[in-house]
Design an enzyme around this catalytic site. Structure first.
Site, PDB file in Angstrom:
ATOM      1  N   ALA A 122      33.472  18.357  21.363  1.00  0.00           N
ATOM      2  CA  ALA A 122      33.848  18.723  20.526  1.00  0.00           C
ATOM      3  C   ALA A 122      33.285  19.678  18.928  1.00  0.00           C
ATOM      4  CB  ALA A 122      33.740  17.296  19.074  1.00  0.00           C
ATOM      5  N   ASN A 191      26.947  13.728  19.553  1.00  0.00           N
ATOM      6  CA  ASN A 191      26.786  13.740  20.698  1.00  0.00           C
ATOM      7  C   ASN A 191      27.479  15.733  20.825  1.00  0.00           C
ATOM      8  OD1 ASN A 191      27.025  11.737  23.112  1.00  0.00           O
ATOM      9  ND2 ASN A 191      28.635  11.539  21.512  1.00  0.00           N
ATOM     10  N   HIS A 221      31.869  20.872  11.901  1.00  0.00           N
ATOM     11  CA  HIS A 221      30.569  20.565  12.648  1.00  0.00           C
ATOM     12  C   HIS A 221      30.300  22.278  12.403  1.00  0.00           C
ATOM     13  CE1 HIS A 221      30.671  17.342  14.983  1.00  0.00           C
ATOM     14  NE2 HIS A 221      31.542  17.609  14.592  1.00  0.00           N
TER      15      HIS A 221
HETATM   16  N1  LIG Z   1      30.585  15.073  23.896  1.00  0.00           N
HETATM   17  C1  LIG Z   1      31.806  14.837  22.992  1.00  0.00           C
HETATM   18  O1  LIG Z   1      31.433  16.227  21.908  1.00  0.00           O
HETATM   19  C2  LIG Z   1      32.387  14.248  22.052  1.00  0.00           C
HETATM   20  C3  LIG Z   1      31.552  12.882  22.757  1.00  0.00           C
HETATM   21  N2  LIG Z   1      31.951  11.732  22.291  1.00  0.00           N
HETATM   22  C4  LIG Z   1      31.583  10.104  23.403  1.00  0.00           C
HETATM   23  O2  LIG Z   1      32.033  10.132  24.322  1.00  0.00           O
HETATM   24  C5  LIG Z   1      31.933   8.690  24.610  1.00  0.00           C
HETATM   25  C6  LIG Z   1      33.963   8.274  23.986  1.00  0.00           C
HETATM   26  O3  LIG Z   1      33.983   8.400  23.581  1.00  0.00           O
HETATM   27  P1  LIG Z   1      35.906   7.981  23.019  1.00  0.00           P
HETATM   28  O4  LIG Z   1      36.854   7.705  24.154  1.00  0.00           O
HETATM   29  O5  LIG Z   1      36.085   8.298  21.335  1.00  0.00           O
HETATM   30  O6  LIG Z   1      35.170   5.956  22.530  1.00  0.00           O
HETATM   31  P2  LIG Z   1      36.365   4.890  22.212  1.00  0.00           P
HETATM   32  O7  LIG Z   1      35.769   4.258  22.002  1.00  0.00           O
HETATM   33  O8  LIG Z   1      37.979   5.505  22.520  1.00  0.00           O
HETATM   34  O9  LIG Z   1      36.938   4.739  23.928  1.00  0.00           O
HETATM   35  C7  LIG Z   1      35.106   4.107  24.409  1.00  0.00           C
HETATM   36  C8  LIG Z   1      35.950   3.575  26.170  1.00  0.00           C
HETATM   37  O10 LIG Z   1      35.050   2.999  26.885  1.00  0.00           O
HETATM   38  C9  LIG Z   1      35.501   1.552  27.416  1.00  0.00           C
HETATM   39  N3  LIG Z   1      34.359   0.905  28.170  1.00  0.00           N
HETATM   40  C10 LIG Z   1      33.773  -0.338  27.144  1.00  0.00           C
HETATM   41  N4  LIG Z   1      32.790  -0.618  28.030  1.00  0.00           N
HETATM   42  C11 LIG Z   1      33.033   0.290  29.408  1.00  0.00           C
HETATM   43  C12 LIG Z   1      33.014  -0.206  30.438  1.00  0.00           C
HETATM   44  N5  LIG Z   1      31.537  -1.116  30.660  1.00  0.00           N
HETATM   45  N6  LIG Z   1      33.195   0.087  31.357  1.00  0.00           N
HETATM   46  C13 LIG Z   1      34.610   0.776  31.530  1.00  0.00           C
HETATM   47  N7  LIG Z   1      34.770   1.203  29.797  1.00  0.00           N
HETATM   48  C14 LIG Z   1      34.685   0.711  28.916  1.00  0.00           C
HETATM   49  C15 LIG Z   1      35.942   0.964  26.379  1.00  0.00           C
HETATM   50  O11 LIG Z   1      36.826  -0.011  26.425  1.00  0.00           O
HETATM   51  C16 LIG Z   1      37.523   1.829  25.836  1.00  0.00           C
HETATM   52  O12 LIG Z   1      38.419   1.784  26.213  1.00  0.00           O
HETATM   53  C17 LIG Z   1      31.136   7.772  23.248  1.00  0.00           C
HETATM   54  O13 LIG Z   1      30.149   8.265  23.553  1.00  0.00           O
HETATM   55  C18 LIG Z   1      31.617   9.162  22.122  1.00  0.00           C
HETATM   56  O14 LIG Z   1      30.260   8.807  21.256  1.00  0.00           O
HETATM   57  C19 LIG Z   1      32.900  11.883  21.126  1.00  0.00           C
HETATM   58  C20 LIG Z   1      33.302  12.517  21.048  1.00  0.00           C
HETATM   59  C21 LIG Z   1      32.737  13.927  21.069  1.00  0.00           C
HETATM   60  O1  LIG Z   2      34.593  14.275  17.575  1.00  0.00           O
HETATM   61  C1  LIG Z   2      33.628  14.587  16.653  1.00  0.00           C
HETATM   62  O2  LIG Z   2      33.400  15.811  15.667  1.00  0.00           O
HETATM   63  C2  LIG Z   2      31.731  15.135  17.361  1.00  0.00           C
HETATM   64  C3  LIG Z   2      31.222  13.661  17.739  1.00  0.00           C
HETATM   65  O3  LIG Z   2      32.279  11.828  17.048  1.00  0.00           O
HETATM   66  C4  LIG Z   2      30.345  13.879  18.909  1.00  0.00           C
HETATM   67  O4  LIG Z   2      30.003  14.791  19.202  1.00  0.00           O
HETATM   68  O5  LIG Z   2      29.915  12.308  19.305  1.00  0.00           O
END
Ligand SMILES: NC(=O)C1=CN([C@@H]2O[C@H](COP(=O)(O)OP(=O)(O)OC[C@H]3O[C@@H](n4cnc5c(N)ncnc54)[C@H](O)[C@@H]3O)[C@@H](O)[C@H]2O)C=CC1
Ligand SMILES: O=C([O-])CC(=O)C(=O)O
Length: 270
Positions: A122, A191, A221
């Site tokens: 992001a 993250n 951000h």
């Molecule tokens: N690197 C970055 O810039 C960003 C990272 N993130 C992170 O990415 C990760 C995923 O984010 P989102 O897709 O928004 O989350 P989300 O909550 O929408 O999706 C996560 C999915 O994982 C599933 N899940 C839960 N336990 C599980 C298991 N044991 N095995 C398989 N699937 C399982 C859930 O049912 C859900 O469908 C989070 O940790 C979030 O904080 C989010 C936004 C930006």
């Molecule tokens: O999507 C965003 O703005 C950032 C976020 O959630 C993350 O870094 O985990």
């Protein structure tokens, strides 16, 4: 011609499902073969319209794929990472904040030949931050502003009795510190700070402010880097995804761009 790399995705939420759909629509050099989901019935329904339905497997099964994308809650990061790294795969984490206290995984990867590729996610500009960090860097800061509902549930807020939904008028600083502590306190929210830290000068020296701001509709951000070679000031304003307001819609697109870069003949940006 380069061979096609197979992809497995852990988690079919705001990031994983969008990425899965994009891969199913067809991307040269990449083939989605497996997904792991918490709720199998929901995953079956979500995959019903796919042209080539991937197998629904357990976390260990994902590591059959060449590339394992983690798009799940930070709580299962280690399980996904270990399975992929043990098999020498390319591991692409979304929950990269969870990597900061587990840098031994990088050493493990070195032994097995695995690679850990942290996508820009992001955020923006990690190419420039990496370039700057090849030289002298005096400071790296990130200011994150989110609508209050984009911060709900963070352990730090609960530990400190901060009710972000009560922030209605003035924007409020809810955290100021380094990226390492921010990743522990806000594992589902910043993250981006972890990715910035890994690109630049590390999680202890990378400083972050987190604001609950009722006046913004986007997850915003701003990075500032003071380096010998350049001064960087960059802002990204992310549209929150419908499924998860903490997560910007650009995140699965960024991961897709990252995966394309693993196979494309023409690659732009470092
Ligand atoms: N690197 C970055 O810039 C960003 C990272 N993130 C992170 O990415 C990760 C995923 O984010 P989102 O897709 O928004 O989350 P989300 O909550 O929408 O999706 C996560 C999915 O994982 C599933 N899940 C839960 N336990 C599980 C298991 N044991 N095995 C398989 N699937 C399982 C859930 O049912 C859900 O469908 C989070 O940790 C979030 O904080 C989010 C936004 C930006
Ligand atoms: O999507 C965003 O703005 C950032 C976020 O959630 C993350 O870094 O985990």
């Amino acid at each position: 011609m380069a061979r096609t790399l197979t992809v497995g995705i852990a988690g079919l939420g705001a990031i994983g499902l969008h990425l899965a759909r994009a891969l199913d629509a067809g991307v040269d050099g990449l083939k989605l073969v497996a997904v792991a989901a918490r709720d199998h019935a929901k995953a079956q329904a979500n995959l019903a319209g796919f042209r080539n339905r991937p197998a629904i497997v357990d976390i260990a099964g994902l590591a059959e794929a060449d590339i394992v994308v983690e798009a799940a809650p930070a709580a299962i990061f280690e399980e996904v990472a270990k399975a992929a790294i043990a098999r020498g795969r390319i591991f692409v984490p979304s929950s990269c904040g969870a990597l900061l206290p587990r840098m031994h995984l990088v050493e493990e990867a070195r032994k097995t030949g695995a690679r850990i590729i942290v996508p820009t996610g992001a955020l923006l500009g990690l190419d420039a931050v990496r370039a700057a960090a090849e030289g002298e860097v005096a400071s790296v800061t990130i200011e994150t502003r989110k609508p209050p509902r984009g911060l709900v549930g963070a352990p730090y807020l609960e530990q400190h009795g901060i009710d972000v939904l009560a922030v209605k008028d003035e924007k409020t600083l809810v955290f100021k510190g380094n990226a390492y502590d921010a990743a522990q306190g806000f594992p589902a929210n910043v993250n981006v700070a972890a990715a910035l830290a890994l690109a630049g000068i590390g999680p202890q020296r990378t400083m972050i402010e987190i604001w609950a701001d009722p006046h913004v509709t986007r997850n915003t951000h701003t990075i500032r880097v003071e380096a010998a070679a350049a001064r960087l000031t960059m802002t990204i304003e992310n549209v929150p995804s419908e499924e998860n307001p903490r997560t910007g819609k650009i995140t699965p697109l960024s991961i897709l761009a990252c995966l394309r870069g693993l196979t494309s003949t023409l690659k732009v940006g470092s």
